[in-house]
Design an enzyme around this catalytic site. Structure first.
Site, PDB file in Angstrom:
ATOM      1  N   ASP A 301       0.874  -1.157   0.000  1.00 43.48           N
ATOM      2  CA  ASP A 301       0.000   0.000   0.000  1.00 43.48           C
ATOM      3  C   ASP A 301       0.930   1.231   0.000  1.00 43.48           C
ATOM      4  O   ASP A 301       2.160   1.111   0.084  1.00 43.48           O
ATOM      5  CB  ASP A 301      -0.929  -0.025   1.225  1.00 43.48           C
ATOM      6  CG  ASP A 301      -2.149   0.856   1.019  1.00 43.48           C
ATOM      7  OD1 ASP A 301      -3.183   0.607   1.662  1.00 43.48           O
ATOM      8  OD2 ASP A 301      -2.068   1.800   0.196  1.00 43.48           O
TER       9      ASP A 301
HETATM   10  C1  GLC Z   1      -4.221   4.390  -0.016  1.00 40.45           C
HETATM   11  C2  GLC Z   1      -5.141   3.242   0.319  1.00 40.45           C
HETATM   12  C3  GLC Z   1      -5.209   2.198  -0.760  1.00 40.45           C
HETATM   13  C4  GLC Z   1      -5.038   2.849  -2.119  1.00 40.45           C
HETATM   14  C5  GLC Z   1      -3.620   3.386  -2.192  1.00 40.45           C
HETATM   15  C6  GLC Z   1      -3.325   4.095  -3.517  1.00 40.45           C
HETATM   16  O1  GLC Z   1      -3.493   4.764   1.113  1.00 40.45           O
HETATM   17  O2  GLC Z   1      -4.922   2.568   1.553  1.00 40.45           O
HETATM   18  O3  GLC Z   1      -6.475   1.536  -0.619  1.00 40.45           O
HETATM   19  O4  GLC Z   1      -5.260   1.899  -3.139  1.00 40.45           O
HETATM   20  O5  GLC Z   1      -3.342   4.259  -1.113  1.00 40.45           O
HETATM   21  O6  GLC Z   1      -4.068   5.270  -3.625  1.00 40.45           O
END
Ligand code: GLC
Length: 745
Positions: A301
């Site tokens: 993430d």
């Molecule tokens: C965010 C979220 C995730 C998302 C990623 C990219 O922090 O936790 O669900 O896909 O970053 O935006």
């Protein structure tokens, strides 16, 4: 929904009928007619050869994902860095790139200016719509019709791919018992079986059967795993779960998504019993990659690898990169610890080339499956510029199908066309209907407001006024309240679940007029509504309904659509009651209806032990009657179930009212005596049926070992089906009482 299966076809095999991970079953003919094994062998051979030609820097680059724009925090806007890295052939992926022109320009640098010309894969959070925003996923789950999610996935994929996006970081499938958690809005609520059905459907909607298609994108099962278990419902907070709860509550949706061929998985921010999910080889490697034979990509993430430092699990960036790679993370989103330190880690033997090559192969495999080597560019002339009428109609239907009628007294709904209606409240003419993670469409295409929708549907001659001042002349008042999208989604946990601001005062003022009123709720989570629900004649839960929200709400208010949704998450009476979900344990001191005066039971002195509204609850403009459920057999040997034998439970359902409508027939299983205490109910079947006035039908549920057994606390994963009695409860909410039993021998 199978969660007891072992092994699975790889996502590649599921996509193209080819490609089999070691040990997986050979597949049927690939799209190009060759046998799966031959096509897979060819492609795997190509991947191995390409990996063999790559330098260490190029390999590490393939595992790097940078954010192109709009990124704040650790990554910042990495556009220039992305262009430099792409030119050097040291970049694998970019997220947040918007527009076919931009993606083609960056792709051209990677493909035509780098040494090996490996194409980039472009990712974006397309959670419930790209241009056409559908209702939030929690709303879609309330439809108890996974087709709504598949349609969202299909429409979104077509719009996104045409704009140069290959990969969406969706579906989110975190089961949660926490309405305080803002991300419940992105989830399918408190039940693993419902969530699993939606995870599989949405994956199929995004991916179809061939990722090379110009209207499909790779899906991403997130967040792996148990993110929804955050203590206190505080985002990013600690999760401490037993192995059995991990496997019975949190993992099933992921298994269902991967069984549907989901191409990628995203690791979650939380710790799991002290081990950060980004560093957790038990979940990322032992379960996901070994037990389930997942051969796709695990992406971190946002800065999830970097967060191993504040977690107190990595000493520095190099340590974080090493730990994450060897735990099972294949691609690093935004933080650059692997790219920065990988060469020195490799030289020092702190990371293994075999693991590095495996991660690179997974990324290349995804790019092959997407057809990016053959066709890295998107045809800008075919870019879908905005919501089409068909897409808007689909979003309108899904939104109406997702709404839940919580209360309707005195037949105040549906509104009669001739009635004088006053529409009031902060959300009456608000554009804040898209909800969290609304994507590019949320910025560019405002939704139909509730007032606008009511005027559309009520028709020309209708007497529809706006504002509190107009209530005097009204026959009925529609009060539109809720919480804005900013109070929903990531980093939006709330400690108070009441209507924000002075909305409750507004409801009290409308109640004081004595005019019948309907409350329409626009929210991204269960709210505490006990202070005012008694005063309202009707309450319609409309969630954050998306681009066609106003029209869909009006369709339901005027009865053009008879609401048939059910709650995917329990509504607590107050925050102190949380967690209050239907799939709880009985405890040694349950409430005893035979002895209601006994206070030495689990519960609170100051609030009823039941939720305001339970999981699976929802009303209709008509009424339904269910017969007694019947099992096809009274007893069956466990050995027969393990050999695949199935039983059926059937129940009749009749529409006993004056108008056509939908009912969701639900089947719950309870194992009253087991070697691991079982929830009082587990949803193991649901079917939404549409019946005309007076019509009836028989709903049949097919059940097998996977519905009767459970995972134990064995760390190596043991799914058991035990002899003994099973109770089946069938009804129209988790409070179902009609039952039948089955004896397992
Ligand atoms: C965010 C979220 C995730 C998302 C990623 C990219 O922090 O936790 O669900 O896909 O970053 O935006």
């Amino acid at each position: 929904m199978g969660d007891g299966g072992v092994g699975r076809r790889t996502f590649l095999a599921a996509m193209t009928g080819s490609g089999t991970a070691a040990g997986a079953v050979a597949t049927d003919a690939a799209a190009d007619g060759t046998t799966g094994t031959a096509a897979a062998g060819g492609r795997e051979e190509e991947i191995r050869a390409l990996v063999g030609r790559m330098t260490v820097a190029e390999k590490l680059g393939q595992l790097q994902q940078l954010s192109w724009t709009g990124a704040t925090g650790p990554g910042g806007s990495q556009t220039a860095a992305a262009e430099r890295a792409a030119k050097k052939g040291e970049l694998g992926s970019v997220l947040n790139i918007l527009g076919a022109r931009h993606s083609n320009a960056l792709q051209r640098i990677a493909v035509e200016e780098s040494r090996l010309g490996i194409p980039l894969v472009f990712g974006l959070d397309v959670i419930h719509g790209f241009w056409t925003t559908f209702p939030i996923p929690l709303a879609q789950a309330a439809s108890f019709d996974p087709e709504t999610a598949r349609v969202d996935g299909e429409v979104s994929a077509k719009e996104a791919r045409s704009q140069g996006i290959h990969w969406t970081f969706s579906p989110m499938m975190d089961v949660t018992h926490e309405p305080r958690w803002g991300r419940i809005a992105e989830s399918c609520g408190e039940d693993p079986y419902l969530t699993a059905a939606f995870a599989a459907a949405k994956t199929r909607g995004y991916q179809g059967t061939d990722l090379k298609a110009k209207d499909r994108v790779a899906a991403c099962a997130k967040h792996f795993v148990a993110y929804g278990g955050a203590e206190g419902g505080r985002d990013y907070n600690t999760v401490d779960v037993s192995e059995s709860r991990l496997r019975n509550l949190y993992l099933p949706p992921f298994k269902a998504a991967l069984d549907a061929g989901c191409a990628t998985v995203m690791a979650s921010f939380n710790t799991l019993s002290g081990i950060p999910a980004h560093a957790n080889s038990h979940t990322l490697t032992e379960i996901l990659k070994e037990d389930w034979e997942f051969d796709g990509v695990v992406v971190s993430d946002w800065n999830g690898v970097g967060e191993l430092l504040p977690h107190g699990f990595a000493a520095d960036g190099a340590d974080a990169g090493r730990i994450a790679l060897h735990a099972g993370v294949d691609m690093e989103m935004v933080s650059t610890h692997l790219a920065d330190h990988g060469e020195e880690l490799l030289a020092a033997g702190r990371i293994k080339e075999e693991r590095l090559d495996d991660a690179v192969a997974r990324v290349l495999r995804l790019k092959y499956a997407l057809g990016l080597f053959e066709n890295p560019y998107v045809d800008e002339s075919e870019a879908v510029p905005g919501p089409t009428p068909e897409a808007r109609q689909a979003a309108r239907e899904v939104a109406a199908r997702s709404m839940v009628l919580l209360k309707n007294e005195g037949g105040v709904l549906p509104l009669a066309p001739g009635k004088a209606v006053a529409v009031v409240g902060p959300y009456a003419d608000s554009r804040d209907l898209h909800g969290t993670w609304a994507g590019p469409g949320g910025e560019k295409f405002p939704p139909v407001t509730v007032l606008h929708g009511i005027r559309n549907v009520a028709g020309r001659g209708a007497k529809v006024t706006y504002g509190v001042g107009a209530t005097k002349a009204a026959d009925v008042v529609v009060v539109v309240v809720g919480e804005g999208a900013k109070l929903s989604g990531e980093a939006a946990s709330r400690s108070d679940l009441g209507l924000p601001g002075d909305q409750e005062e507004l409801i009290a003022a409308v109640a004081a007029t004595g005019i019948p009123f309907v409350v329409v709720l626009l929210n991204g989570r269960p709210l505490t509504i006990g202070n005012w629900v008694e005063s309202a004649s009707a309450v319609l839960e409309a969630w954050h309904p998306g681009i066609e929200g106003g029209n869909a709400i009006a369709d339901v208010l005027y009865g053009k659509v008879n609401p048939g949704g059910k709650l995917p998450a329990s509504f607590p009476r107050n925050v102190g009651q949380i967690p209050v979900h239907y799939n709880h344990e009985n405890t040694g001191r349950p409430y005893d209806p035979e002895n209601p005066g006994n206070t030495f039971i689990t519960g609170y002195l100051d609030v009823d032990r039941t939720p305001q509204y339970p999981f699976g609850y929802g009303l209709s403009y008509t009424t339904f009657e269910l017969g007694e459920p019947r099992a096809s057999v009274e007893r069956i040997a466990v050995a027969e179930l393990k050999r695949g034998e199935r039983i059926e439970v059937e129940v009749s359902v009749r529409n006993t009212g004056e108008v056509a409508g939908d009912e969701v027939v639900q089947l719950y299983v309870h194992d009253p005596v087991a070697s691991l205490v079982q929830p009082v109910r587990r949803l193991r079947g649901f079917e939404r049926v549409t019946l005309g006035a007076g019509e009836s039908t028989v709903v049949r549920f097919s059940l097998g070992a996977e519905d009767f057994g459970f995972w134990t606390n064995a760390v190596d994963g043991r799914f058991v089906v035990e002899p003994g009695r099973l109770d089946f409860f069938v009804g129209t909410s988790s409070r179902a009482t009609a039952s039948c039993t089955l004896h397992l021998e």
